[in-house]
Design a protein around this motif. Structure first.
Motif, PDB file in Angstrom:
ATOM      1  N   LYS A 371      -3.155  -4.485  -0.974  1.00 30.48           N
ATOM      2  CA  LYS A 371      -1.847  -3.793  -1.003  1.00 30.48           C
ATOM      3  C   LYS A 371      -1.801  -2.690   0.047  1.00 30.48           C
ATOM      4  O   LYS A 371      -0.787  -2.497   0.728  1.00 30.48           O
ATOM      5  CB  LYS A 371      -1.602  -3.186  -2.396  1.00 30.48           C
ATOM      6  CG  LYS A 371      -1.182  -4.185  -3.449  1.00 30.48           C
ATOM      7  CD  LYS A 371      -0.952  -3.478  -4.781  1.00 30.48           C
ATOM      8  CE  LYS A 371      -0.799  -4.461  -5.927  1.00 30.48           C
ATOM      9  NZ  LYS A 371      -0.807  -3.802  -7.243  1.00 30.48           N
ATOM     10  N   ARG A 374      -1.169  -4.140   3.407  1.00 30.00           N
ATOM     11  CA  ARG A 374       0.242  -4.480   3.642  1.00 30.00           C
ATOM     12  C   ARG A 374       1.055  -3.222   3.937  1.00 30.00           C
ATOM     13  O   ARG A 374       1.964  -3.242   4.769  1.00 30.00           O
ATOM     14  CB  ARG A 374       0.817  -5.230   2.437  1.00 30.00           C
ATOM     15  CG  ARG A 374       0.222  -6.609   2.274  1.00 30.00           C
ATOM     16  CD  ARG A 374       0.892  -7.447   1.199  1.00 30.00           C
ATOM     17  NE  ARG A 374       0.119  -8.671   1.003  1.00 30.00           N
ATOM     18  CZ  ARG A 374      -0.767  -8.861   0.046  1.00 30.00           C
ATOM     19  NH1 ARG A 374      -0.977  -7.896  -0.863  1.00 30.00           N
ATOM     20  NH2 ARG A 374      -1.439  -9.980  -0.054  1.00 30.00           N
ATOM     21  N   GLU A 377       0.755  -2.448   7.361  1.00 32.88           N
ATOM     22  CA  GLU A 377       1.302  -3.522   8.196  1.00 32.88           C
ATOM     23  C   GLU A 377       0.213  -4.243   9.012  1.00 32.88           C
ATOM     24  O   GLU A 377       0.422  -4.636  10.154  1.00 32.88           O
ATOM     25  CB  GLU A 377       2.409  -2.985   9.111  1.00 32.88           C
ATOM     26  CG  GLU A 377       3.591  -2.441   8.308  1.00 32.88           C
ATOM     27  CD  GLU A 377       4.723  -1.916   9.177  1.00 32.88           C
ATOM     28  OE1 GLU A 377       4.473  -1.634  10.359  1.00 32.88           O
ATOM     29  OE2 GLU A 377       5.839  -1.782   8.658  1.00 32.88           O
ATOM     30  N   GLU A 380      -0.992 -10.435   7.995  1.00 37.10           N
ATOM     31  CA  GLU A 380      -1.227 -11.070   6.693  1.00 37.10           C
ATOM     32  C   GLU A 380      -2.498 -11.918   6.670  1.00 37.10           C
ATOM     33  O   GLU A 380      -3.192 -11.979   5.670  1.00 37.10           O
ATOM     34  CB  GLU A 380      -0.002 -11.917   6.325  1.00 37.10           C
ATOM     35  CG  GLU A 380       0.070 -12.319   4.858  1.00 37.10           C
ATOM     36  CD  GLU A 380       0.283 -11.141   3.887  1.00 37.10           C
ATOM     37  OE1 GLU A 380      -0.079 -11.299   2.712  1.00 37.10           O
ATOM     38  OE2 GLU A 380       0.782 -10.079   4.307  1.00 37.10           O
TER      39      GLU A 380
END
Length: 510
Positions: A371, A374, A377, A380
């Motif tokens: 988390k 993310r 940024e 992924e």
């Protein structure tokens, strides 16, 4: 924050994770934590975990009754519930009938804050041979089962709650609701511990701590070291140097992917050093076939390479490590056996000239690290990167490691991962990869006889990596993967699928 006191229960980390899912910060500490230290920590609530022993035995884990005089709400789970009963004048005995597994629990109290909104009959996970035969004075029995007279009890006046079952386990259908009720309705927590605030606060703290100092980070490209590096980069920029050792045992194109993100053309402000040490590692591994010997050689050589690069940089103030909370809990509570001889980067502090270690992720679980990634940024594919062993493909190649074998397993693994993702079956898998067996067999391609290697495919479903079930990959996917591997990967004429669970097997091959 909520304080979890561990009495030897196997679900201590799980309790903390469930509390954090309520956006409430939580820490796990041993039951030997002093009352003075607990007062200092000033928790909003305390949870006693389960444990393997009988509370009435003199050698069993216990705690001072002073804890009930702090005015802090307490929730006892399983052994923790029996301990409350034992310490406060109730009675705990060996149960006439043990309860294990999913059990229907009847909720007897309509006014209990703990069971607010919970069905009158609910499925919970039981695991006990002892039970509370008599609740302490002042306690109301709030739940029972046909064979467990006190499945739940509470003294609302003193805010002491106890449940015989495990609400933290997913099999307890409304367990998360009960824990949420405890932290919000009983403890009155604010629920403001969120990942965006964690990231912002951590960056601020790192800036203050490091000041104008220099930091050094061993970057593997895994999620933990990547998130740690980006947090440091946001805090101190070029004062951070990341050393990425490519030992030639990474998955296909992985070294280039790490460089694309963290190198000079990437988005982050840091110094990046890539050491291409493939040949050096292959030379050290020449003729070595024993799995543990391979692990030790790879781990030791990694440290040597990192040490050489660190010496070129000179003295640094801080060494950055991607330690996460399960590591802290396991080492701090001293209850975990050593499973691997090499995991991440062991032993660096002995070889690098630094003043202090910085561990920005030491309070996060793996899913929380993702988390944070993310929030920052980070791409992924790095955030969701599967667990990958420190020795890399060195332990996915049975027998001697050579450059030729590395290329075979890299190409086969890339095809496997591509087809699994394309078919959309990767979502429920804990880990999946291709390994190269040491078996060669006769095959036929066209009109020619071949004598080539067999690839083994592995895919498992797991929640904790302690146990795992072999995944049932659709046959058409396996068929396509097999066709592609034997046609596209030189040196392979046979593909097999590993159906073994853990135990008796391990997830990795060596």
């Amino acid at each position: 924050m909520i304080l979890v006191l561990d009495f030897g229960g196997q679900y201590n980390q799980l309790i903390a994770r469930r509390v954090r899912e309520c956006n409430v910060y939580c820490e796990v500490h041993p039951n030997t934590l002093s009352i003075g230290k607990i007062k200092e920590m000033n928790p909003k609530g305390i949870i006693f975990t389960g444990g393997p022993n009988s509370v009435y035995k003199p050698e069993s884990a216990t705690i001072s009754t002073e804890i009930f005089e702090l005015g802090v709400p307490v929730l006892g789970i399983c052994y923790g519930s029996q301990l409350i009963a034992h310490l406060l004048g109730g009675k705990v005995d060996t149960a006439p009938v043990s309860e294990y597994g999913k059990t229907e629990v009847a909720i007897k109290s309509s006014s209990s804050k703990l069971f607010d909104g919970v069905s009158s009959k609910t499925i919970c996970w039981m695991s006990h041979t002892d039970y509370i035969s008599k609740a302490p004075e002042g306690f109301e029995i709030t739940a029972d089962t046909p064979v467990c007279p006190v499945a739940g009890m509470e003294d609302e006046k003193r805010k002491i709650y106890a449940v015989q079952f495990h609400p933290e386990v997913l099999h307890s259908v409304e367990g998360s609701k009960m824990l949420s009720n405890f932290v919000y309705k009983v403890c009155e927590c604010a629920g403001d511990w969120r990942m965006d605030s964690f990231v912002a606060t951590t960056i601020k703290q790192l800036k203050e701590k490091i000041g104008s100092g220099k930091a050094l980070c061993a970057l593997s490209g895994g999620v933990d070291s990547s998130v740690a590096a980006v947090l440091l980069s946001k805090a101190i920029g070029k004062q951070l140097t990341c050393v990425f050792v490519d030992h030639g045992l990474l998955r296909k194109d992985e070294g280039d992917q790490v460089e694309a993100v963290f190198g000079p053309d990437g988005p982050y402000d840091l110094n990046f050093i890539r050491v291409n040490a493939q040949e050096r590692f292959y030379e050290k591994l020449k003729g070595v076939t024993e799995p543990e010997a391979k692990r030790k050689i790879i781990g030791e050589e990694f440290i040597r390479v990192f040490e050489e690069e660190a010496k070129k940089i000179g003295a640094v103030d801080f060494l950055v490590q991607g330690t996460i909370y399960p590591d802290v809990i396991e080492s701090g509570l001293g209850k975990s056996a050593v499973i691997k001889s090499h995991h991440n980067v062991g032993g660096l502090p002995d070889y690098v000239d630094f003043k202090e270690i910085v561990e920005p992720l030491r309070l996060l679980f793996k899913d929380e690290v993702r988390k944070a990634g993310r929030e920052l940024e980070i791409p992924e594919y790095l955030v969701n990167r599967q667990p990958f062993p420190g020795p890399g493909l060195g332990i996915r190649i049975i027998g001697e490691v050579t450059a030729e074998k590395v290329k075979i397993v890299q190409d086969a693994d890339a095809i496997y991962r591509e087809e699994i993702a394309k078919a959309g079956v990767d979502k429920n898998l804990g880990q999946y990869f291709a390994a190269l067996t040491n078996m060669r067999s006769v095959g036929v391609m066209g009109d020619f006889r071949t004598y080539d290697y067999a690839i083994a495919l592995r895919a498992v479903m797991t929640s904790d990596f302690m146990t795992a079930e072999s995944a049932q990959i659709p046959w058409e996917v396996l068929h396509k993967v097999t066709n592609r591997i034997v046609n596209e990967v030189k040196g392979v004429n046979r593909v097999m699928y590993d159906c073994t669970s853990k135990p008796p097997a391990t997830i990795e091959f060596e």
